[in-house]
Design an enzyme around this catalytic site. Sequence first.
Site, mmCIF file in Angstrom:
data_model
loop_
_atom_site.group_PDB
_atom_site.id
_atom_site.type_symbol
_atom_site.label_atom_id
_atom_site.label_comp_id
_atom_site.label_asym_id
_atom_site.label_seq_id
_atom_site.Cartn_x
_atom_site.Cartn_y
_atom_site.Cartn_z
ATOM 1 N NE ARG A 158 -3.060 1.383 8.127
ATOM 2 C CZ ARG A 158 -3.511 2.268 7.430
ATOM 3 N NH1 ARG A 158 -4.681 2.227 7.019
ATOM 4 N NH2 ARG A 158 -2.104 2.840 6.260
ATOM 5 C CB ILE A 160 10.008 2.471 7.518
ATOM 6 C CG1 ILE A 160 10.870 2.038 7.577
ATOM 7 C CG2 ILE A 160 9.032 3.438 7.082
ATOM 8 C CD1 ILE A 160 11.589 1.339 6.989
ATOM 9 C CD GLU A 162 12.163 -5.918 5.397
ATOM 10 O OE1 GLU A 162 12.563 -6.547 6.316
ATOM 11 O OE2 GLU A 162 11.392 -5.397 5.004
ATOM 12 C CB CYS A 170 5.667 -2.776 8.408
ATOM 13 S SG CYS A 170 5.471 -1.940 8.786
ATOM 14 N N GLY A 227 5.365 -2.225 3.235
ATOM 15 C CA GLY A 227 4.737 -1.141 1.546
ATOM 16 C C GLY A 227 3.019 -0.082 3.157
ATOM 17 C CD GLU A 228 0.373 3.110 3.712
ATOM 18 O OE1 GLU A 228 1.845 3.368 4.188
ATOM 19 O OE2 GLU A 228 -0.383 3.653 4.177
ATOM 20 C CB SER A 229 -1.696 -2.372 5.418
ATOM 21 O OG SER A 229 -2.107 -1.421 5.742
ATOM 22 C CG HIS A 278 10.831 -3.041 7.520
ATOM 23 N ND1 HIS A 278 9.389 -3.547 6.005
ATOM 24 C CD2 HIS A 278 9.941 -2.177 7.925
ATOM 25 C CE1 HIS A 278 8.777 -3.147 5.893
ATOM 26 N NE2 HIS A 278 9.226 -1.415 6.897
HETATM 27 N N1 GLN Z 1 1.941 2.193 7.365
HETATM 28 C C1 GLN Z 1 2.058 1.038 6.708
HETATM 29 C C2 GLN Z 1 0.159 0.974 6.760
HETATM 30 O O1 GLN Z 1 0.012 1.098 7.572
HETATM 31 C C3 GLN Z 1 2.980 0.164 6.968
HETATM 32 C C4 GLN Z 1 4.475 0.665 6.464
HETATM 33 C C5 GLN Z 1 5.738 0.038 6.461
HETATM 34 O O2 GLN Z 1 5.034 -1.311 6.324
HETATM 35 N N2 GLN Z 1 6.585 -0.281 6.331
HETATM 36 O O3 GLN Z 1 0.563 -0.236 6.074
#
Ligand code: GLN
Length: 192
Positions: A105, A133, A171, A78, A46-48, A169
């Site tokens: 990141r 991603i 999944e 990720c 997701g987005e950390s 990923h």
């Molecule tokens: N770019 C996201 C981050 O820095 C990670 C991307 C992902 O989980 N696919 O958190």
Amino acid sequence: MAFGVLALQGDFAAHAAALRALGVGVRDVRRCRDLDGLSGLVLPGGESTTLLKLMADEPWFDALARFHGEGGALFGTCAGAILLAREVRGPAQPSLGLLDAVVERNAYGRQVESFETTLDAPALGGSIGGVFIRAPRLRALGPAVEVLARHDGEPVLVREGSVLAATFHPEIAGEARVHRLFVESARAAVVA
Ligand code: GLN
């Protein structure tokens, strides 16, 4: 044995589906108390930074350190792997420190932000599929960290004891073997 997927943000539903396909019990984890009784927890992609903001509502850092200390298995993909690391760069941000790794990141640059590829994973019986991603890169690993898969020679799937982390990923790639490894290592921890 029951498994949980941290369901605050990101692709938690895809992880729950991947685990269910292996025949294990899965539940969404939204509160620290949902960790009770679980053998393993997935920290999804997701987005950390967003995950960290959402995690500020409850004592997640303490709860996850305790879960790990009591033998609970953890699998981060990720953004989840970024959360697990000892140190985060690009830019620096807080992390759980449960995996002895330095993570950078968004480290593949703008031209190749996202790609699907086949990874070299002798530990998993050959090659495995992975989708990257806006993925991080593992810039340094501690001596206790095993490399289970590589992309262009660089580690992308690693394990330190009961902590498994992928910068990609599985999944999304429909790759079941990494989740199977996670489930098996959690089972082994129960037996040991
Ligand atoms: N770019 C996201 C981050 O820095 C990670 C991307 C992902 O989980 N696919 O958190």
